[in-house]
Scaffold this motif. Sequence first.
Motif, PDB file in Angstrom:
ATOM      1  N   ALA A 143      44.505  49.636  55.732  1.00 47.51           N
ATOM      2  CA  ALA A 143      43.164  49.052  55.646  1.00 47.51           C
ATOM      3  C   ALA A 143      42.831  48.605  54.232  1.00 47.51           C
ATOM      4  CB  ALA A 143      42.129  50.066  56.137  1.00 47.51           C
ATOM      5  N   LEU A 144      43.322  49.351  53.248  1.00 48.77           N
ATOM      6  CA  LEU A 144      43.003  49.028  51.857  1.00 48.77           C
ATOM      7  C   LEU A 144      44.002  48.048  51.268  1.00 48.77           C
ATOM      8  CD1 LEU A 144      41.427  49.545  49.225  1.00 48.77           C
ATOM      9  CD2 LEU A 144      42.926  51.491  48.802  1.00 48.77           C
ATOM     10  N   VAL A 145      45.296  48.351  51.421  1.00 48.70           N
ATOM     11  CA  VAL A 145      46.336  47.611  50.721  1.00 48.70           C
ATOM     12  C   VAL A 145      46.659  46.303  51.421  1.00 48.70           C
ATOM     13  CG1 VAL A 145      48.742  47.712  49.990  1.00 48.70           C
ATOM     14  CG2 VAL A 145      47.291  49.726  49.761  1.00 48.70           C
ATOM     15  N   HIS A 146      46.801  46.337  52.744  1.00 50.64           N
ATOM     16  CA  HIS A 146      47.341  45.197  53.466  1.00 50.64           C
ATOM     17  C   HIS A 146      46.282  44.373  54.182  1.00 50.64           C
ATOM     18  CE1 HIS A 146      50.691  48.290  53.419  1.00 50.64           C
ATOM     19  NE2 HIS A 146      51.055  47.359  52.574  1.00 50.64           N
ATOM     20  N   SER A 147      45.027  44.542  53.795  1.00 42.97           N
ATOM     21  CA  SER A 147      43.992  43.705  54.398  1.00 42.97           C
ATOM     22  C   SER A 147      43.149  42.999  53.348  1.00 42.97           C
ATOM     23  CB  SER A 147      43.077  44.560  55.285  1.00 42.97           C
ATOM     24  OG  SER A 147      42.340  45.467  54.490  1.00 42.97           O
ATOM     25  N   SER A 148      42.863  43.671  52.245  1.00 45.62           N
ATOM     26  CA  SER A 148      41.855  43.114  51.360  1.00 45.62           C
ATOM     27  C   SER A 148      42.219  43.148  49.884  1.00 45.62           C
ATOM     28  CB  SER A 148      40.534  43.904  51.532  1.00 45.62           C
ATOM     29  OG  SER A 148      40.777  45.286  51.334  1.00 45.62           O
ATOM     30  N   THR A 149      43.290  43.786  49.493  1.00 45.83           N
ATOM     31  CA  THR A 149      43.571  43.909  48.056  1.00 45.83           C
ATOM     32  C   THR A 149      44.946  43.368  47.691  1.00 45.83           C
ATOM     33  OG1 THR A 149      44.187  46.206  48.508  1.00 45.83           O
ATOM     34  CG2 THR A 149      42.001  45.819  47.647  1.00 45.83           C
ATOM     35  N   LEU A 150      46.004  44.092  48.055  1.00 47.52           N
ATOM     36  CA  LEU A 150      47.346  43.702  47.609  1.00 47.52           C
ATOM     37  C   LEU A 150      47.713  42.298  48.072  1.00 47.52           C
ATOM     38  CD1 LEU A 150      50.122  44.534  46.346  1.00 47.52           C
ATOM     39  CD2 LEU A 150      50.775  45.257  48.623  1.00 47.52           C
ATOM     40  N   VAL A 151      47.540  42.013  49.340  1.00 43.50           N
ATOM     41  CA  VAL A 151      47.972  40.710  49.871  1.00 43.50           C
ATOM     42  C   VAL A 151      47.087  39.567  49.391  1.00 43.50           C
ATOM     43  CG1 VAL A 151      49.132  41.660  51.877  1.00 43.50           C
ATOM     44  CG2 VAL A 151      46.701  41.174  51.991  1.00 43.50           C
ATOM     45  N   THR A 152      45.863  39.870  49.003  1.00 41.11           N
ATOM     46  CA  THR A 152      44.993  38.814  48.484  1.00 41.11           C
ATOM     47  C   THR A 152      45.182  38.599  46.987  1.00 41.11           C
ATOM     48  OG1 THR A 152      43.209  40.425  48.162  1.00 41.11           O
ATOM     49  CG2 THR A 152      43.253  39.238  50.241  1.00 41.11           C
ATOM     50  N   ALA A 153      46.001  39.436  46.341  1.00 49.71           N
ATOM     51  CA  ALA A 153      46.225  39.268  44.910  1.00 49.71           C
ATOM     52  C   ALA A 153      46.896  37.933  44.608  1.00 49.71           C
ATOM     53  CB  ALA A 153      47.074  40.425  44.368  1.00 49.71           C
ATOM     54  N   GLY A 154      47.821  37.513  45.488  1.00 46.77           N
ATOM     55  CA  GLY A 154      48.465  36.221  45.283  1.00 46.77           C
ATOM     56  C   GLY A 154      47.491  35.061  45.401  1.00 46.77           C
ATOM     57  N   VAL A 155      46.606  35.121  46.391  1.00 41.70           N
ATOM     58  CA  VAL A 155      45.585  34.064  46.543  1.00 41.70           C
ATOM     59  C   VAL A 155      44.669  34.046  45.333  1.00 41.70           C
ATOM     60  CG1 VAL A 155      43.730  33.204  48.006  1.00 41.70           C
ATOM     61  CG2 VAL A 155      45.694  34.341  49.051  1.00 41.70           C
ATOM     62  N   TYR A 156      44.277  35.220  44.869  1.00 43.64           N
ATOM     63  CA  TYR A 156      43.379  35.296  43.714  1.00 43.64           C
ATOM     64  C   TYR A 156      44.045  34.737  42.464  1.00 43.64           C
ATOM     65  CZ  TYR A 156      39.988  37.276  40.464  1.00 43.64           C
ATOM     66  OH  TYR A 156      39.029  37.439  39.501  1.00 43.64           O
ATOM     67  N   LEU A 157      45.345  35.017  42.285  1.00 41.58           N
ATOM     68  CA  LEU A 157      46.057  34.498  41.123  1.00 41.58           C
ATOM     69  C   LEU A 157      46.125  32.971  41.169  1.00 41.58           C
ATOM     70  CD1 LEU A 157      47.795  35.116  38.589  1.00 41.58           C
ATOM     71  CD2 LEU A 157      49.781  35.111  40.090  1.00 41.58           C
ATOM     72  N   VAL A 158      46.387  32.407  42.335  1.00 39.59           N
ATOM     73  CA  VAL A 158      46.441  30.948  42.467  1.00 39.59           C
ATOM     74  C   VAL A 158      45.071  30.335  42.185  1.00 39.59           C
ATOM     75  CG1 VAL A 158      46.818  29.079  44.108  1.00 39.59           C
ATOM     76  CG2 VAL A 158      48.402  30.978  44.035  1.00 39.59           C
ATOM     77  N   VAL A 159      44.012  31.002  42.634  1.00 45.70           N
ATOM     78  CA  VAL A 159      42.658  30.489  42.374  1.00 45.70           C
ATOM     79  C   VAL A 159      42.350  30.534  40.887  1.00 45.70           C
ATOM     80  CG1 VAL A 159      40.220  30.955  42.768  1.00 45.70           C
ATOM     81  CG2 VAL A 159      41.810  31.027  44.673  1.00 45.70           C
ATOM     82  N   ARG A 160      42.730  31.623  40.229  1.00 48.86           N
ATOM     83  CA  ARG A 160      42.498  31.721  38.786  1.00 48.86           C
ATOM     84  C   ARG A 160      43.305  30.680  38.014  1.00 48.86           C
ATOM     85  NH1 ARG A 160      37.875  33.508  37.459  1.00 48.86           N
ATOM     86  NH2 ARG A 160      37.494  35.732  37.616  1.00 48.86           N
ATOM     87  N   PHE A 161      44.472  30.350  38.516  1.00 47.06           N
ATOM     88  CA  PHE A 161      45.359  29.403  37.855  1.00 47.06           C
ATOM     89  C   PHE A 161      45.091  27.973  38.311  1.00 47.06           C
ATOM     90  CE2 PHE A 161      48.773  29.592  34.959  1.00 47.06           C
ATOM     91  CZ  PHE A 161      49.700  28.600  35.245  1.00 47.06           C
ATOM     92  N   TYR A 162      44.089  27.781  39.150  1.00 42.50           N
ATOM     93  CA  TYR A 162      43.877  26.478  39.797  1.00 42.50           C
ATOM     94  C   TYR A 162      43.540  25.383  38.791  1.00 42.50           C
ATOM     95  CZ  TYR A 162      42.139  22.918  42.952  1.00 42.50           C
ATOM     96  OH  TYR A 162      41.953  21.734  43.629  1.00 42.50           O
ATOM     97  N   SER A 163      42.844  25.717  37.733  1.00 36.81           N
ATOM     98  CA  SER A 163      42.474  24.692  36.756  1.00 36.81           C
ATOM     99  C   SER A 163      43.700  24.067  36.102  1.00 36.81           C
ATOM    100  CB  SER A 163      41.561  25.288  35.686  1.00 36.81           C
ATOM    101  OG  SER A 163      42.196  26.397  35.062  1.00 36.81           O
ATOM    102  N   THR A 164      44.816  24.769  36.058  1.00 36.95           N
ATOM    103  CA  THR A 164      46.074  24.186  35.592  1.00 36.95           C
ATOM    104  C   THR A 164      46.850  23.548  36.731  1.00 36.95           C
ATOM    105  OG1 THR A 164      46.176  25.860  33.847  1.00 36.95           O
ATOM    106  CG2 THR A 164      48.205  24.693  34.353  1.00 36.95           C
TER     107      THR A 164
END
Length: 580
Positions: free
Chosen positions: A220-241
């Motif tokens: 519920a914690l790792v595989h729904s809302s945190t660990l797996v979304t880390a990649g999406v969050y990194l791409v969003v943070r890097f989106y300006s480049t």
Amino acid sequence: MPVSSTKKERIPLLCCGFLYFVSFFLWVFGVYTIGSAEHSYMVEWQFFSLCSSDWSLPILIDYTSIIFSCFVCLISGSVSLFSVSYMESEIFMARFMLLVMAFVGSMNLLIFIPSLITILLGWDGLGIVSFALVIYYQNKKSLAAGMLTVLMNRIGDALLILGVCFLVNWGEWRIGYGMTGSFGLLICFLVVVGAMTKSAQIPFSAWLPAAMAAPTPVSALVHSSTLVTAGVYLVVRFYSTLVETEEILWILSKVGVLTLVMAGLSACFEVDLKKIIALSTLSQLGLMMFTVGVGFPLIAVFHLLTHALFKALLFLCAGSIIHSTGDTQDGRILGNLNYLLPFSSSSLMLSSVVLCGMPFFSGFYSKDLILESAFGGFSGGLEILVMLVGAGLSLVYSLRILLMSVFGQNYGSSLVSYSVESGYVVCSIFILSIGGIMGGWLLQSVWVGVNGLSVVGVFGKTVISVVTFFGLSYGFVSYFLVGMFKEKIFGGLSRFLSSMWFMNLSSGSFLAGIWLKVGKEMHLYLDMGWMEVLGGQGVFSFLEGGIKMSFLMQSENFFSHVRIFLALLTLVMISSIWFF
């Protein structure tokens, strides 16, 4: 014995209270301080400067990071409260909660740090702690899943480290506009592929369903809302480049839509309750990656936050059902739970309805925005069609969950093995249920950036409505003609679709099997072979011979001195003849 059980309950309850307090503080601080002032803040500590590059630790406090951290703490607090009942037989409860808190800390490091070199602190912390949580039950199945998880994540770690190495040419570790110097395309490619490994996109999808061997609170914690979304969050943070390298965004959108369809079709054929939910998570991650790829990162973050709420609720409801039915998670056995476990069943139905995008629930606001934006983005017609089919499959696998577990026929054991939900489980599910109902509306009301970004015509709205509700036909088909329907339409493709398009063979077995064998062969023929001769043992033998010669030269022997003198004289004469 009651004293020890009280002590075990005290630790997760303290963690739960602390996380709920932090979540409330961040929500108030984010909405009324950052949101009303419409400013972002950055605090930076510079350690030293070397070769025109500053080595610093920046912390970015903006609307996205504050609200994401708030949601992570809210879900982590609910998981801690749920763990009081679910992990009641666990002896080392303090160790389990320490791992959970370490995971939350690593996730917050990843959220607030915009520098690619210091983001590795949270990125590697997530990988290490998730490995420890997946193998927590210490059996062969969990160990195999943990090895697959950590090996897949190590690929992403290596790619990010390579990206950091190439970033030396820029002299800047933070990510922002105008950073398209030398190796710009390569750096963006490394970051995006590294993020795809953490978010289990094709072809790195095998580890996410395998990681369901972990305890359900971990899922519920790792595989729904945190660990797996880390990649999406990194791409969003890097989106300006990334926005300056259109080729990478084009690849990202195609990979995201393929993952969306692949995971949705696999969830329609899976029978394990937790794996269906894991595949639905993978499907939604593909939808988020597609949204970033077509140029709407803010909407992707909005869907990421609402998805975190209802998917954590879905996992907790499934965990309550598994715990109350004697660890049964096979959908072919479960059924009739609306009479046996009414609260968990009703919450499971609520979370499935939110997942489908039912109007005026949390999932509706973000999913409707994504579908509207796809019509106004830079996508082709075929890509839009595939995306609509993948989005429509969410209602199909949600109905499968309900038909299997809530309304289906029960083929399990007698009622003696069933237990009722405890108060801790009810409270944790109730808190996330409120978030699933009102979270999307609250976010849209306080977040100006996602308060209606695009307007589509009547045709577009009609298509979105059809896509949202066409999966209802599965209910009638499964009720009347399920055997004939599957036999005629999906008879030859059922194995291909249920096996995630053979992703387990192409990525899981390939990584865990072939490369481990290659590593063993390299150890035998390289580390213990010719590299040992040129490396450790060879250097040792060379030094030994040199020391013996030096000892001989320094000995008090007349003939030794004569030989050395003649050798030096010969060398001097040859050198003089060569040069003169």
